[in-house]
Scaffold this active site. Sequence first.
Site, mmCIF file in Angstrom:
data_model
loop_
_atom_site.group_PDB
_atom_site.id
_atom_site.type_symbol
_atom_site.label_atom_id
_atom_site.label_comp_id
_atom_site.label_asym_id
_atom_site.label_seq_id
_atom_site.Cartn_x
_atom_site.Cartn_y
_atom_site.Cartn_z
ATOM 1 N N HIS A 1 -72.659 -6.361 -66.710
ATOM 2 C CA HIS A 1 -73.082 -5.980 -68.060
ATOM 3 C C HIS A 1 -72.954 -4.469 -68.218
ATOM 4 C CE1 HIS A 1 -75.783 -9.678 -69.089
ATOM 5 N NE2 HIS A 1 -74.698 -10.035 -68.430
ATOM 6 N N GLU B 1 -75.086 -2.271 -69.284
ATOM 7 C CA GLU B 1 -76.239 -1.549 -68.759
ATOM 8 C C GLU B 1 -76.181 -1.427 -67.245
ATOM 9 O OE1 GLU B 1 -76.157 -4.206 -70.815
ATOM 10 O OE2 GLU B 1 -78.073 -4.474 -71.820
ATOM 11 N N CYS C 1 -80.681 -7.854 -71.937
ATOM 12 C CA CYS C 1 -81.105 -9.161 -71.439
ATOM 13 C C CYS C 1 -82.167 -8.952 -70.357
ATOM 14 C CB CYS C 1 -79.895 -9.923 -70.884
ATOM 15 S SG CYS C 1 -79.287 -9.270 -69.308
ATOM 16 N N CYS D 1 -80.869 -6.982 -67.247
ATOM 17 C CA CYS D 1 -80.671 -5.555 -67.480
ATOM 18 C C CYS D 1 -81.999 -4.828 -67.668
ATOM 19 C CB CYS D 1 -79.747 -5.343 -68.668
ATOM 20 S SG CYS D 1 -78.062 -5.930 -68.326
#
Length: 173
Positions: free
Chosen positions: A56, A58, A87, A90
């Site tokens: 991801h 992040e 999410c 993260c």
Amino acid sequence: MKRLTREEKFMRVAMKAANRGLKQGEVPIGAVVVFEDKVVSSGYNRRAKLQLASAHAEMMAIDRACKKFGSWRLPEGCELYVTLEPCPMCMGASLNARVDKIYFGAYEQKGRSLTSELAEANLLNHKTEVTGGVLEEECSALLTSFFVSMRQKQKEEKERRKLETENFSSNEI
């Protein structure tokens, strides 16, 4: 012309990262880690390219910042700017790395993020302040246009396959 706030300025940098991912066919989500008013790292979604569930935006930005600082624990004052509400994975990484503030653009529409709940849980004896809706419309538009385009391509591909199957079947007769 309206002068950008500090938060909007850094969110625009995150949006540039999201556009780098978009150019590579990734879902356009971007993130940057900021320390002492300087971007120290950036990241964008790389799940499709790397075939990693954890790739991801992040995670990429946090991992790069940790490497830059030589520690899994980021220095006090680090902020994370991300174009979409983080999410749970993260958020966990942000809390673990001791990110002080998280700013995000678009809200997760399906309500799966648990951002506020995790930020308030004090799971690691660390508080992370969260602010959502920074350049929300622009961040949302970037994601919406990506998914509209993706669905259109999928529809066209399905129709193409259907025509090929019909043509193949009629040639057998």
